[in-house]
Scaffold this active site. Structure first.
Site, PDB file in Angstrom:
ATOM      1  N   CYS A 148       0.821  -1.216   0.000  1.00 40.29           N
ATOM      2  CA  CYS A 148       0.000   0.000   0.000  1.00 40.29           C
ATOM      3  C   CYS A 148       0.858   1.271   0.000  1.00 40.29           C
ATOM      4  O   CYS A 148       1.586   1.536   0.960  1.00 40.29           O
ATOM      5  CB  CYS A 148      -0.912  -0.050   1.240  1.00 40.29           C
ATOM      6  SG  CYS A 148      -1.753   1.492   1.624  1.00 40.29           S
ATOM      7  N   CYS A 199       0.101   3.718   2.856  1.00 40.09           N
ATOM      8  CA  CYS A 199       0.602   3.153   4.123  1.00 40.09           C
ATOM      9  C   CYS A 199       2.088   3.450   4.280  1.00 40.09           C
ATOM     10  O   CYS A 199       2.549   3.792   5.373  1.00 40.09           O
ATOM     11  CB  CYS A 199       0.377   1.642   4.167  1.00 40.09           C
ATOM     12  SG  CYS A 199      -1.353   1.148   4.072  1.00 40.09           S
TER      13      CYS A 199
END
Length: 115
Positions: A32, A35
């Site tokens: 991600c 993230c």
């Protein structure tokens, strides 16, 4: 310091060990992009706010936790106090946004008296 949580037993033990402290858990994934970008901020907050406990759950490695806590997108942040989920997202969101925008030199969590 950010503790990595791998399963429900680890999470329960972490929450129990926290006692009355606020616990902030980031649900994320290695693939991600957002993230990866938020992690340095999350880590910096874990160093600055020693009275708060921080943890990370990789949703790909802990699918049971992701399902139990209804994680539909990453990153997702959930907060707990005395092992119970609390709603503080607006406060953490405000702190992260202020820090990332450069309006603050360090992240903070405003103490507005809400739990």
């Amino acid at each position: 310091m950010v503790q990595n949580i791998r399963d429900m037993d680890e999470l329960k033990a972490f929450l129990k060990a926290a006692g009355n402290k606020l616990v902030v858990i980031e649900f994320s994934a290695k693939w991600c992009g957002p993230c990866k970008k938020i992690y340095p901020v999350f880590h910096a907050m874990s160093v600055q706010y020693r009275s708060v406990m921080f943890a990370n759950v990789d949703v790909d490695n802990a699918r049971e936790l992701a399902q139990t806590y209804h994680i539909k997108a990453v990153p997702t942040f959930q907060m707990f106090k005395q092992t119970k989920k609390v709603t503080l997202f607006s406060r953490i969101k405000r702190a992260i946004c202020c820090y990332r925008s450069g309006s603050l030199s360090e992240p903070y969590l405003a103490d507005d008296g809400n739990e």
